[in-house]
Design a protein around this motif. Structure first.
Motif, PDB file in Angstrom:
ATOM      1  N   MET A   1       0.838  -1.177   0.000  1.00  0.00           N
ATOM      2  CA  MET A   1       0.000   0.000   0.000  1.00  0.00           C
ATOM      3  C   MET A   1       0.887   1.246   0.000  1.00  0.00           C
ATOM      4  O   MET A   1       1.888   1.295   0.703  1.00  0.00           O
ATOM      5  CB  MET A   1      -0.889  -0.010   1.244  1.00  0.00           C
ATOM      6  N   ALA A   2       0.497   2.253  -0.761  1.00  0.00           N
ATOM      7  CA  ALA A   2       1.293   3.471  -0.834  1.00  0.00           C
ATOM      8  C   ALA A   2       1.105   4.300   0.438  1.00  0.00           C
ATOM      9  O   ALA A   2      -0.002   4.534   0.892  1.00  0.00           O
ATOM     10  CB  ALA A   2       0.888   4.289  -2.042  1.00  0.00           C
ATOM     11  N   VAL A   3       2.240   4.720   0.991  1.00  0.00           N
ATOM     12  CA  VAL A   3       2.233   5.526   2.209  1.00  0.00           C
ATOM     13  C   VAL A   3       3.096   6.751   1.956  1.00  0.00           C
ATOM     14  O   VAL A   3       4.177   6.635   1.376  1.00  0.00           O
ATOM     15  CB  VAL A   3       2.795   4.714   3.395  1.00  0.00           C
ATOM     16  N   PRO A   4       2.678   7.947   2.370  1.00  0.00           N
ATOM     17  CA  PRO A   4       3.497   9.130   2.156  1.00  0.00           C
ATOM     18  C   PRO A   4       4.821   9.029   2.897  1.00  0.00           C
ATOM     19  O   PRO A   4       4.873   8.588   4.038  1.00  0.00           O
ATOM     20  CB  PRO A   4       2.660  10.272   2.714  1.00  0.00           C
ATOM     21  N   LYS A   5       5.890   9.429   2.226  1.00  0.00           N
ATOM     22  CA  LYS A   5       7.221   9.361   2.838  1.00  0.00           C
ATOM     23  C   LYS A   5       7.408  10.481   3.854  1.00  0.00           C
ATOM     24  O   LYS A   5       8.075  10.306   4.859  1.00  0.00           O
ATOM     25  CB  LYS A   5       8.284   9.453   1.756  1.00  0.00           C
ATOM     26  N   ARG A   6       6.821  11.657   3.572  1.00  0.00           N
ATOM     27  CA  ARG A   6       6.946  12.814   4.455  1.00  0.00           C
ATOM     28  C   ARG A   6       5.562  13.387   4.748  1.00  0.00           C
ATOM     29  O   ARG A   6       4.642  13.243   3.942  1.00  0.00           O
ATOM     30  CB  ARG A   6       7.792  13.904   3.797  1.00  0.00           C
ATOM     31  N   LYS A   7       5.461  14.085   5.877  1.00  0.00           N
ATOM     32  CA  LYS A   7       4.216  14.768   6.224  1.00  0.00           C
ATOM     33  C   LYS A   7       4.010  15.936   5.260  1.00  0.00           C
ATOM     34  O   LYS A   7       4.950  16.680   4.963  1.00  0.00           O
ATOM     35  CB  LYS A   7       4.302  15.293   7.652  1.00  0.00           C
ATOM     36  N   THR A   8       2.782  16.096   4.777  1.00  0.00           N
ATOM     37  CA  THR A   8       2.466  17.225   3.900  1.00  0.00           C
ATOM     38  C   THR A   8       2.464  18.496   4.738  1.00  0.00           C
ATOM     39  O   THR A   8       1.764  18.579   5.755  1.00  0.00           O
ATOM     40  CB  THR A   8       1.092  17.025   3.241  1.00  0.00           C
ATOM     41  N   SER A   9       3.225  19.486   4.308  1.00  0.00           N
ATOM     42  CA  SER A   9       3.316  20.738   5.063  1.00  0.00           C
ATOM     43  C   SER A   9       1.995  21.495   4.980  1.00  0.00           C
ATOM     44  O   SER A   9       1.177  21.294   4.076  1.00  0.00           O
ATOM     45  CB  SER A   9       4.447  21.603   4.522  1.00  0.00           C
ATOM     46  N   THR A  10       1.790  22.395   5.932  1.00  0.00           N
ATOM     47  CA  THR A  10       0.546  23.168   5.944  1.00  0.00           C
ATOM     48  C   THR A  10       0.440  24.048   4.713  1.00  0.00           C
ATOM     49  O   THR A  10      -0.661  24.273   4.197  1.00  0.00           O
ATOM     50  CB  THR A  10       0.467  24.045   7.213  1.00  0.00           C
ATOM     51  N   SER A  11       1.569  24.531   4.209  1.00  0.00           N
ATOM     52  CA  SER A  11       1.557  25.364   3.006  1.00  0.00           C
ATOM     53  C   SER A  11       1.085  24.563   1.802  1.00  0.00           C
ATOM     54  O   SER A  11       0.222  25.012   1.045  1.00  0.00           O
ATOM     55  CB  SER A  11       2.948  25.929   2.756  1.00  0.00           C
ATOM     56  N   LYS A  12       1.642  23.370   1.614  1.00  0.00           N
ATOM     57  CA  LYS A  12       1.230  22.521   0.481  1.00  0.00           C
ATOM     58  C   LYS A  12      -0.229  22.113   0.615  1.00  0.00           C
ATOM     59  O   LYS A  12      -0.982  22.099  -0.363  1.00  0.00           O
ATOM     60  CB  LYS A  12       2.110  21.266   0.412  1.00  0.00           C
TER      61      LYS A  12
END
Length: 59
Positions: A1-12
């Motif tokens: 299953m695909a998992v994000p490598k990094r937390k998405t920043s609030t700006s993005k």
């Protein structure tokens, strides 16, 4: 299953949500009374639509 490598920043995250805003409904001036009313609908103030009295005919 695909998992994000990094937390998405609030700006993005907020840039992605920039197009999700709620747009207010368009309004037009009533020809008869001059009040704001929704286009292609009977005026809620005077009950006219395209120069005809519609609201009193329903009642």
């Amino acid at each position: 299953m695909a998992v994000p490598k990094r937390k998405t920043s609030t700006s993005k995250r907020n840039m992605r949500r920039a197009h999700d805003k709620i747009v207010p409904a368009g309004m037009a001036l009533c020809v008869e009374c001059g009040e704001m009313a929704r286009p292609h609908h009977a005026c809620p103030h005077c009950g006219n639509y395209k120069g005809r009295d519609v609201k009193s005919a329903e009642a």
